[in-house]
Design a protein around this motif. Structure first.
Motif, PDB file in Angstrom:
ATOM      1  N   ASP A  12      49.550  41.689  42.393  1.00 25.54           N
ATOM      2  CA  ASP A  12      48.633  42.254  41.465  1.00 25.54           C
ATOM      3  C   ASP A  12      48.105  41.280  40.271  1.00 25.54           C
ATOM      4  OD1 ASP A  12      47.684  44.188  39.012  1.00 25.54           O
ATOM      5  OD2 ASP A  12      47.124  45.157  40.945  1.00 25.54           O
ATOM      6  N   ASP A  13      49.362  40.804  39.600  1.00 24.50           N
ATOM      7  CA  ASP A  13      48.995  39.635  38.566  1.00 24.50           C
ATOM      8  C   ASP A  13      48.286  38.460  39.369  1.00 24.50           C
ATOM      9  OD1 ASP A  13      50.774  41.084  37.041  1.00 24.50           O
ATOM     10  OD2 ASP A  13      52.349  39.621  37.236  1.00 24.50           O
ATOM     11  N   LEU A  14      48.614  38.153  40.540  1.00 26.83           N
ATOM     12  CA  LEU A  14      48.071  36.904  41.148  1.00 26.83           C
ATOM     13  C   LEU A  14      46.294  37.455  41.363  1.00 26.83           C
ATOM     14  CD1 LEU A  14      48.053  34.261  42.514  1.00 26.83           C
ATOM     15  CD2 LEU A  14      48.733  35.295  44.489  1.00 26.83           C
ATOM     16  N   PHE A  15      46.132  38.456  41.787  1.00 24.84           N
ATOM     17  CA  PHE A  15      44.811  38.987  42.131  1.00 24.84           C
ATOM     18  C   PHE A  15      44.027  38.824  40.718  1.00 24.84           C
ATOM     19  CE2 PHE A  15      41.820  42.881  41.712  1.00 24.84           C
ATOM     20  CZ  PHE A  15      40.938  42.436  42.871  1.00 24.84           C
ATOM     21  N   VAL A  16      44.537  39.578  39.663  1.00 27.29           N
ATOM     22  CA  VAL A  16      43.824  39.466  38.332  1.00 27.29           C
ATOM     23  C   VAL A  16      43.771  37.997  37.881  1.00 27.29           C
ATOM     24  CG1 VAL A  16      44.118  40.260  35.899  1.00 27.29           C
ATOM     25  CG2 VAL A  16      44.707  41.669  37.711  1.00 27.29           C
ATOM     26  N   HIS A  17      44.626  37.127  37.938  1.00 34.54           N
ATOM     27  CA  HIS A  17      44.606  35.752  37.478  1.00 34.54           C
ATOM     28  C   HIS A  17      43.416  34.998  38.224  1.00 34.54           C
ATOM     29  CE1 HIS A  17      45.801  32.098  35.941  1.00 34.54           C
ATOM     30  NE2 HIS A  17      45.398  31.543  36.917  1.00 34.54           N
ATOM     31  N   THR A  18      43.456  35.266  39.626  1.00 36.05           N
ATOM     32  CA  THR A  18      42.365  34.771  40.531  1.00 36.05           C
ATOM     33  C   THR A  18      41.043  35.138  40.311  1.00 36.05           C
ATOM     34  OG1 THR A  18      43.767  34.443  42.365  1.00 36.05           O
ATOM     35  CG2 THR A  18      41.753  34.087  42.875  1.00 36.05           C
ATOM     36  N   LEU A  19      40.780  36.358  39.814  1.00 28.74           N
ATOM     37  CA  LEU A  19      39.741  36.988  39.384  1.00 28.74           C
ATOM     38  C   LEU A  19      39.312  36.419  37.968  1.00 28.74           C
ATOM     39  CD1 LEU A  19      38.232  39.735  40.739  1.00 28.74           C
ATOM     40  CD2 LEU A  19      39.500  40.934  39.123  1.00 28.74           C
ATOM     41  N   GLU A  64      32.498  41.991  36.396  1.00 30.25           N
ATOM     42  CA  GLU A  64      33.086  42.930  35.362  1.00 30.25           C
ATOM     43  C   GLU A  64      33.287  44.389  35.799  1.00 30.25           C
ATOM     44  OE1 GLU A  64      29.746  41.948  32.670  1.00 30.25           O
ATOM     45  OE2 GLU A  64      30.847  40.156  31.864  1.00 30.25           O
ATOM     46  N   GLU A  65      32.566  44.753  36.858  1.00 30.99           N
ATOM     47  CA  GLU A  65      32.589  45.965  37.363  1.00 30.99           C
ATOM     48  C   GLU A  65      33.927  46.115  38.047  1.00 30.99           C
ATOM     49  OE1 GLU A  65      31.517  48.685  37.031  1.00 30.99           O
ATOM     50  OE2 GLU A  65      31.748  49.912  38.781  1.00 30.99           O
ATOM     51  N   VAL A  66      34.401  44.851  38.754  1.00 31.22           N
ATOM     52  CA  VAL A  66      35.592  44.853  39.614  1.00 31.22           C
ATOM     53  C   VAL A  66      36.930  44.973  38.440  1.00 31.22           C
ATOM     54  CG1 VAL A  66      37.047  43.462  41.113  1.00 31.22           C
ATOM     55  CG2 VAL A  66      34.872  43.327  41.448  1.00 31.22           C
ATOM     56  N   PHE A  67      36.628  44.131  37.331  1.00 30.88           N
ATOM     57  CA  PHE A  67      37.769  44.194  36.274  1.00 30.88           C
ATOM     58  C   PHE A  67      37.875  45.876  35.711  1.00 30.88           C
ATOM     59  CE2 PHE A  67      36.724  39.636  35.269  1.00 30.88           C
ATOM     60  CZ  PHE A  67      37.964  38.976  35.539  1.00 30.88           C
ATOM     61  N   ARG A  68      36.707  46.350  35.588  1.00 29.28           N
ATOM     62  CA  ARG A  68      36.704  47.850  35.039  1.00 29.28           C
ATOM     63  C   ARG A  68      37.360  48.848  36.067  1.00 29.28           C
ATOM     64  NH1 ARG A  68      34.532  52.605  35.250  1.00 29.28           N
ATOM     65  NH2 ARG A  68      33.077  51.943  37.001  1.00 29.28           N
ATOM     66  N   LEU A  69      37.005  48.626  37.215  1.00 32.56           N
ATOM     67  CA  LEU A  69      37.605  49.413  38.531  1.00 32.56           C
ATOM     68  C   LEU A  69      39.337  49.030  38.459  1.00 32.56           C
ATOM     69  CD1 LEU A  69      34.978  49.095  41.144  1.00 32.56           C
ATOM     70  CD2 LEU A  69      35.516  51.102  39.922  1.00 32.56           C
ATOM     71  N   HIS A  70      39.597  47.827  38.066  1.00 33.79           N
ATOM     72  CA  HIS A  70      40.945  47.477  38.494  1.00 33.79           C
ATOM     73  C   HIS A  70      41.804  47.718  37.000  1.00 33.79           C
ATOM     74  CE1 HIS A  70      43.992  45.600  40.766  1.00 33.79           C
ATOM     75  NE2 HIS A  70      44.736  45.074  39.608  1.00 33.79           N
ATOM     76  N   GLY A  71      40.877  48.199  35.843  1.00 36.52           N
ATOM     77  CA  GLY A  71      41.647  48.674  34.715  1.00 36.52           C
ATOM     78  C   GLY A  71      42.096  47.369  33.642  1.00 36.52           C
TER      79      GLY A  71
END
Ligand SMILES: [Fe+2]
Ligand SMILES: [Fe+2]
Length: 167
Positions: A12-19, A64-71
Motif C-alpha cells: 500500500d505504501d508503495l502504491f501511494v508513493h508511486t501515485l 486527485e480523485e484516486v488519492f481521495r478514493l484511497h484516503g
C-alpha cells in the motif's frame, strides 16, 4: 523515485508513493508541453501537444480523485525519471536548429515520456486491483488508455511526416 526509502514498508505504501511519483511527473509534463507547443513547426505535432496538454490537466484531476478514493493526501514526490526525460528533451531542443529536426527530436522525447507513463499507469492499475480498489484501478486504466492513444498518435505523425522531413 526513492524506492529505498524506509517509509515504504507495505504494498500500500508503495502504491501511494508511486501515485505521488506520477502526480509529480504529470505536473512537470504540463510545464514542459507549452514550450514544445511553441517550438513545434509541424501543425499535426503542435495540435497533438496541445490536445495532450489538456488531457494531462484532466489526468491530474483524475489522480486527485484516486488519492481521495484511497484516503490519502494528494501530493507529489520528486520523480528523477521524469526530471531526466524533461532535461534531456530540453537539451536536445536547445541544440537543434533545423525546424524539421527539432520536430523529430521533440516527437522522440514525447514518446519516451509516454512510454514512461504507460509503464507507471499499467503498474498502478494492477496494484490498485490487487489492493482491492477497483474504483482506483478503473480511473488509472482510463489514463493508461489516453497515454497509449497519444503514443499511437505520435507514431502516426512520425511515420507520416516528421521523420521523412528530417531525412
Ligand atoms: Fe499523463
Ligand atoms: Fe502523457
Amino acid at each position: 523515485m526513492g524506492l529505498f526509502s524506509k517509509d515504504i514498508k507495505t504494498k500500500d505504501d508503495l502504491f501511494v508513493h508511486t501515485l505521488r511519483d506520477i502526480y509529480y511527473a504529470e505536473h512537470q509534463i504540463t510545464k514542459a508541453l507549452p514550450k514544445m507547443i511553441s517550438k513545434a513547426s509541424n501543425p499535426q505535432l503542435k495540435q497533438a501537444f496541445e490536445s495532450h496538454l489538456r488531457e494531462t490537466e484532466g489526468q491530474i484531476v483524475r489522480l486527485e480523485e484516486v488519492f481521495r478514493l484511497h484516503g490519502v493526501e494528494a501530493k507529489g514526490v520528486t520523480c528523477d525519471a521524469i526530471d531526466g526525460l524533461v532535461k534531456e528533451a530540453e537539451s536536445v531542443m536547445s541544440e537543434t536548429g533545423d525546424n524539421d529536426v527539432l520536430d523529430a527530436a521533440m516527437l522522440a522525447s514525447a514518446q519516451a515520456v509516454e512510454h514512461y507513463e504507460i509503464s507507471r499507469y499499467g503498474t498502478l492499475a494492477a496494484w490498485a486491483e490487487e489492493l482491492g480498489h477497483p474504483d482506483c484501478a478503473r480511473l488509472l486504466r482510463e489514463t493508461l488508455e489516453e497515454e497509449k492513444a497519444t503514443d499511437g498518435k505520435l507514431t502516426q505523425i512520425a511515420q507520416g511526416s516528421v521523420n521523412r522531413q528530417a531525412a
